[in-house]
Design an enzyme around this catalytic site. Structure first.
Site, PDB file in Angstrom:
ATOM      1  N   GLU A  36       2.225   3.640   9.663  1.00 32.54           N
ATOM      2  CA  GLU A  36       2.432   4.096  11.561  1.00 32.54           C
ATOM      3  C   GLU A  36       2.925   2.501  12.039  1.00 32.54           C
ATOM      4  OE1 GLU A  36      -2.035   4.204  10.418  1.00 32.54           O
ATOM      5  OE2 GLU A  36      -0.177   3.169  10.044  1.00 32.54           O
ATOM      6  N   CYS A  86      -5.703   0.994  10.268  1.00 32.83           N
ATOM      7  CA  CYS A  86      -6.334   0.193   9.633  1.00 32.83           C
ATOM      8  C   CYS A  86      -7.473  -0.657  10.866  1.00 32.83           C
ATOM      9  CB  CYS A  86      -5.571  -0.615   8.402  1.00 32.83           C
ATOM     10  SG  CYS A  86      -4.795  -1.328   9.292  1.00 32.83           S
ATOM     11  N   CYS A 139      -3.324  -1.951  12.706  1.00 28.27           N
ATOM     12  CA  CYS A 139      -2.364  -0.436  13.089  1.00 28.27           C
ATOM     13  C   CYS A 139      -2.638  -0.395  14.238  1.00 28.27           C
ATOM     14  CB  CYS A 139      -2.184  -0.066  11.836  1.00 28.27           C
ATOM     15  SG  CYS A 139      -0.707   0.685  10.446  1.00 28.27           S
ATOM     16  N   ARG A 160       9.197   5.681 -20.005  1.00 29.41           N
ATOM     17  CA  ARG A 160      10.119   5.064 -21.182  1.00 29.41           C
ATOM     18  C   ARG A 160      11.904   6.713 -20.415  1.00 29.41           C
ATOM     19  NH1 ARG A 160       7.145   6.984 -24.753  1.00 29.41           N
ATOM     20  NH2 ARG A 160       7.986   7.844 -26.504  1.00 29.41           N
TER      21      ARG A 160
END
Length: 351
Positions: free
Chosen positions: A55, A80, A89, A217
């Site tokens: 956000e 949050c 946020c 890898r």
């Protein structure tokens, strides 16, 4: 705004969030877009743990901030509401002047659990939830499983011959190369999968027979934490696992086990190994685990119902005899054809 537009913009949030797969843990993957007059005027996603949230990046990307007051913010996960490595946020959204927020799904972690939505509503914002909710939960299935079930999300992976064998019968004590069932493209995909998970597990028999590296890898990303399940604790210290960078953990029932270059975790005989592995990983904050074999290990996780997803490659050749592949029952999520095999992804709806 028409519902089909909500779906379109939420899908864009998910597409943005996916860009950071394997980079945000232990945080979830989150994308956000800001829409004005049916057009996206800003967007962003959470790129890495400790960095700005989706956000924040979306609001920052809007050139003309005067448009925010008449714009809608879309985000695939509830904003949050607490101070962590970054400010809440929800506070930023409120102070930005945005008056409408569309959320894919609620954050069920203890730190938030509806508090972000409550903050937005208390400030008078128009808040709606549940847009593409199943997809929004799926993209963060590791995060949700860890917080709701108190264990890592567990992915089983194997390849089997057309007639249902994992491997040919091998002579005891004879080192042989792995029996490849898949092609190069599939092996690259497996390394991509490994980069998305925090830990990977194989049984001691697989370590002795194939001497795998269990790394990424052929892809970019961090090598997962490497786990070895060995009741006896007898592992050859010349194995490739101990010659490359990364952490190795041996789970064993043997009190006297000490393996150079590895952490040893003692298990009891009363509870299942799958449960004890899951408990240990939860205790150290590991949100996901990929189990790559062998047959007994995979079968144990299936029989104890400690799995969430199975990814099975089916080869084109018959082995006629050998080590039987396990059987996992669940809902088929997807099928894909490769040049040397086909892939089926199954979801465990009981676990």
């Amino acid at each position: 705004m028409p519902e089909n537009d909500d779906i379109k913009f939420m899908q864009r949030c998910l597409d943005l969030a996916q860009k950071a797969e394997g980079m945000t843990r232990p945080n979830p993957m989150v994308g956000s877009v800001i829409v004005h007059g049916g057009l996206i005027i800003g967007e962003g996603y959470h790129m890495n743990a400790g960095g700005p949230h989706a956000e924040v990046n979306a609001i920052k990307s809007v050139r003309d901030k005067s448009l925010l007051g008449s714009s809608a913010l879309y985000v695939n996960l509830e904003p949050c509401s607490h101070f962590g490595k970054t400010p809440p946020c929800s506070d930023l959204i409120i102070s930005s002047g945005i008056r409408k927020v569309i959320i894919g799904t609620k954050d069920t972690s203890e730190k938030i659990s509806g508090q972000g939505i409550a903050m937005l509503k208390k400030a008078g914002l128009d808040v709606s939830t549940g847009v593409l909710e199943e997809k929004c939960r799926s993209i963060n299935r590791r995060f949700f499983t860890f917080n709701e079930k108190k264990r890592p999300y567990i992915v089983l992976k194997w390849a089997q011959s057309a007639d249902g064998f994992l491997d040919i019968e091998r002579g005891k004590g004879i080192k042989q190369r792995p029996t490849w069932i898949t092609g190069g493209a599939e092996r690259v995909l497996v390394h991509k999968w490994r980069a998305a998970e925090q830990a990977i597990l194989a049984g001691a028999g697989t370590i002795r027979a194939d001497d795998p590296q269990l790394t990424v890898r052929d892809w970019t990303g961090e090598n997962p934490l490497r786990l070895i399940l060995s009741s006896s604790g007898r592992i050859e210290e010349e194995s490739m696992l101990f010659k490359i960078d990364g952490t190795n953990i041996v789970f064993t029932h043997n009190d006297g086990t000490k393996v150079a270059g590895a952490v040893t975790v003692k298990m009891d005989y009363i509870r299942g190994s799958s449960l004890q592995v899951a408990e240990y990983l939860y205790s150290i904050g590991i949100q996901s685990l990929m189990v790559e074999g062998g047959a007994k290990v995979l079968d144990h996780f299936i029989k104890t119902d400690f799995w969430d997803e199975a990814r099975i490659f089916y080869g084109e050749e018959d082995f006629k005899h050998g080590i039987r592949a396990p059987v996992a029952d669940g809902r088929i999520l997807s099928r894909k054809k490769f040049s040397h095999s086909s892939l089926e992804v199954i979801l465990n709806e009981k676990g």
